[in-house]
Design a protein around this motif. Sequence first.
Motif, PDB file in Angstrom:
ATOM      1  N   ASN A 105      -6.350  -0.097  -0.860  1.00  0.00           N
ATOM      2  CA  ASN A 105      -6.215   0.945  -1.823  1.00  0.00           C
ATOM      3  C   ASN A 105      -4.745   1.454  -1.648  1.00  0.00           C
ATOM      4  O   ASN A 105      -4.202   1.171  -0.583  1.00  0.00           O
ATOM      5  N   GLU A 129     -15.706   2.987   5.498  1.00  0.00           N
ATOM      6  CA  GLU A 129     -15.239   2.207   6.523  1.00  0.00           C
ATOM      7  C   GLU A 129     -16.068   2.066   7.694  1.00  0.00           C
ATOM      8  O   GLU A 129     -16.901   2.793   7.928  1.00  0.00           O
ATOM      9  N   SER A 187     -11.074   4.574  -1.052  1.00  0.00           N
ATOM     10  CA  SER A 187     -10.957   2.956  -0.613  1.00  0.00           C
ATOM     11  C   SER A 187     -11.972   2.144  -1.728  1.00  0.00           C
ATOM     12  O   SER A 187     -12.767   3.028  -2.520  1.00  0.00           O
ATOM     13  N   SER A 239      -7.987  -0.875   4.285  1.00  0.00           N
ATOM     14  CA  SER A 239      -8.535  -0.719   2.862  1.00  0.00           C
ATOM     15  C   SER A 239      -7.566  -1.014   2.045  1.00  0.00           C
ATOM     16  O   SER A 239      -6.411  -0.864   2.131  1.00  0.00           O
ATOM     17  N   HIS A 248      -7.090  12.329   2.852  1.00  0.00           N
ATOM     18  CA  HIS A 248      -7.103  11.029   2.887  1.00  0.00           C
ATOM     19  C   HIS A 248      -8.146  10.543   1.696  1.00  0.00           C
ATOM     20  O   HIS A 248      -8.885  11.605   1.521  1.00  0.00           O
ATOM     21  N   LYS A 265       0.756  -1.058   0.041  1.00  0.00           N
ATOM     22  CA  LYS A 265      -0.008   0.051   0.131  1.00  0.00           C
ATOM     23  C   LYS A 265       0.698   1.370   0.032  1.00  0.00           C
ATOM     24  O   LYS A 265       0.313   2.343  -0.027  1.00  0.00           O
TER      25      LYS A 265
HETATM   26 MG    MG Z   1      -7.974   3.257   4.384  1.00  0.00          MG
END
Ligand code: MG
Length: 329
Positions: free
Chosen positions: A137, A172, A143, A135, A223, A48
């Motif tokens: 991504n 999430e 995500s 997640s 984010h 990631k």
């Molecule tokens: Mg995340």
Amino acid sequence: MNKISNDIELAADFLRQGELVGIPTETVYGLAANALDSKSVIKIFEAKKRPSFDPLIVHISGLEELDKYALIPFALCKTLAQKFWPGPLTLVLPKKSIIPDEVTSGLDTVGIRVPAHAITLELLKKLEFPLAAPSANPFGYISPTRPDHVQDQLGNELALILDGGDSEYGVESTIIEVLSETSVRVLRWGGLDEQLLKSLKIEVTSNTMSSSNPIAPGMLLSHYAPRKPFYTGVLTELLQIHAGKKIGVIQYLPNVIEDKASIQYHALTTNGDLKEASHHLFALMRQLDQSDIDVIIAEFVPDRGLGKAINDRLRRASFPSLKGPNDEA
Ligand code: MG
Ligand code: TXA
């Protein structure tokens, strides 16, 4: 190579060998590894490009497993778990030493949840260990809510992606720290909304906005972001500011503001259902990010129920621009 599969047994074998597997959950897709094996966990951070200070959530098959991995300081922790697991609730609890420091970024607490997805629950029941999974991504990006989202971005980094269809919530889990027998602090709003929490007659405070030195590591201001310029605020004003560009508009409800070929309108819901809105949010952001538009603009949704999680994601994904819910005056 297409790694999307229905083979739960094969996924379990890869995980036992220390490989990474994409797993469906009711919130978003996760990038999973054996949570008890540091070497496997480190692969998640590498895949990631996630900073090592951002801890992972541990996924277990049921409440009966909780004792193995965490201490339970208050009866309220168990009450919350009983009421909302399997489901989009992550509890932050003092960790037991069996959980490697790599999972928790050196913290003495661990985030744990039981995901509400039949395929992943079946996988967890087969396994001899819990799954650490952020997640699925690249760090900082939107995500994934579908297996092909995971394939597109992390297909080369993992062994297999279990196909569990579209994620139900599309945002999430809600992350909670229990402070006493009667109070909790929310570190991230997600699929479990405020009304449900308050139904337990407990005091609910939140501390979800933090900067580059967050109390919950990972709660960074930027984010969930698309690569295209992304602004949130009052749509009529944003349309003026970006006049002349190809604009993708994310709206709460359908409403054509200016009828122009250069403007594409997309509503999150047709009837005001905030769960439908959260379900669509990330997939729509991704779709617009991959299209030929120049800029994405979005409006906030009502700041109640799942709207809190949606507005949080919109705020973090966008450049600071016009005022949104809860912005300081
Ligand atoms: Mg995340
Ligand atoms: O719904 C979800 O929670 C998804 C699915 C896959 O379960 N997972 C997820 O993981 O969103 P991730 O890594 O994208 O976000 C996890 C966040 C971290 O960034 C951090 O803020 C918080 O959880 N977290 C994890 N452990 C923590 C801890 N011990 N204390 C405080 N925050 C923690």
